[in-house]
Design an enzyme around this catalytic site. Sequence first.
Site, short mmCIF file in Angstrom:
data_model
loop_
_atom_site.label_atom_id
_atom_site.label_comp_id
_atom_site.label_asym_id
_atom_site.label_seq_id
_atom_site.Cartn_x
_atom_site.Cartn_y
_atom_site.Cartn_z
N TYR A 202 57.36 -77.05 -8.90
CA TYR A 202 56.54 -75.69 -9.16
C TYR A 202 54.97 -76.27 -9.40
O TYR A 202 54.86 -77.25 -9.70
CB TYR A 202 56.96 -75.24 -10.55
CG TYR A 202 58.58 -74.78 -10.38
CD1 TYR A 202 58.99 -73.64 -10.47
CD2 TYR A 202 59.49 -75.67 -11.02
CE1 TYR A 202 60.33 -73.19 -10.19
CE2 TYR A 202 60.77 -75.50 -11.17
CZ TYR A 202 61.16 -74.15 -10.68
OH TYR A 202 62.47 -73.92 -10.66
N ASP B 251 56.64 -65.91 -21.07
CA ASP B 251 55.69 -65.75 -20.01
C ASP B 251 54.82 -64.51 -19.99
O ASP B 251 54.66 -63.83 -21.30
CB ASP B 251 56.58 -65.74 -18.60
CG ASP B 251 57.47 -64.62 -18.48
OD1 ASP B 251 57.23 -63.68 -19.52
OD2 ASP B 251 58.57 -64.68 -17.93
N ARG C 184 59.01 -71.87 -18.20
CA ARG C 184 58.61 -71.11 -19.46
C ARG C 184 58.62 -71.84 -20.91
O ARG C 184 57.81 -71.96 -21.59
CB ARG C 184 59.29 -69.91 -19.60
CG ARG C 184 58.99 -68.57 -18.58
CD ARG C 184 59.90 -67.32 -18.87
NE ARG C 184 61.18 -67.53 -18.49
CZ ARG C 184 62.14 -66.98 -18.99
NH1 ARG C 184 61.95 -66.36 -20.10
NH2 ARG C 184 63.39 -67.03 -18.58
#
Length: 324
Positions: A71, A85, A187
Amino acid sequence: MSAASASGLVIVDKPGGMTSHDVVARVRRLAGTRKVGHAGTLDPMATGVLVVGVEKATRLLGYLTLTEKEYSATIRLGQTTSTDDAEGEITATATAEGVTVEAIDKAVAGLTGEILQIPPAVSAIKVGGQRAYKLSRAGAAPDLAARPVTVYEFNLTGIRRVEGATETDGLLDLDAIVRCSSGTYIRALARDLGAALGTGGHLARLRRTRVGGYRAEDARTLEQLAEHFEVLPLAQAAAAAFPRRDLSADEANRLAHGGRLAPATPTAAAPVNDAPATAMLATAVPAKDVPAKDVPTAAFAPDGTLIALVTEESGQARPLVVFA
């Protein structure tokens, strides 16, 4: 065979604002079949690689879900949110003005390697038969148990003050590249990094750049797929994602009927060199740190047909799923 009836994978570049289920519904219409699924949910705000299986390739998805992922993320220090988030409500603030690079590096190091991670309360994990996010939205947020995950790499690529934030706000954005095992919540990494630094934190941006052997460069937007829909054929999809074992004709016949084979050392996953160089052809990226015992092997007949995914146990190669 027409694209609408072919079995294979579609590497989608998911846009922000859509759920993974929304993407699957769109691909079902484009493929002309309801037998479509995906290998690992992306939250609505996230963009990037969503591996979608069509027809027989849906049987690969459970094994692709177990592969490592990569990511590109932005973590905001100074604000805690209800969902960990940017889509949640801000529940707490604290200045990150005095946070040093050394402190950030130390906190990041503590979240790298094999760690125990508590999933976000707003997640799809089931608790007593109900999704955690449904319980949370009903005001009964569950206490989720920590789970072992592995963060192979957590590399910071940038630290900057949030544009438009005053010194009093004290918000900092950290850009990072994360390579991790299946089941890792970015997250939660953002939340835990902020907690370790005493500032609170949440995930401000997320783009998935790789799932196993499938990279963002190989992905196509839904608009591109609407113009020209095609799938990555089953054999090429498996070759790009898993170690490979080439079978003799006798072995292929035995495996196709559910039989077991003698163990063998497979070759690493690799791209098919004589395949057309299209955006749909994924290039394999070796899973450097994923234990070999956790990775199935793709077994191919002499003519290149994918016969099965196999695993080795008790001195034999046993079929996990047969495609022939």
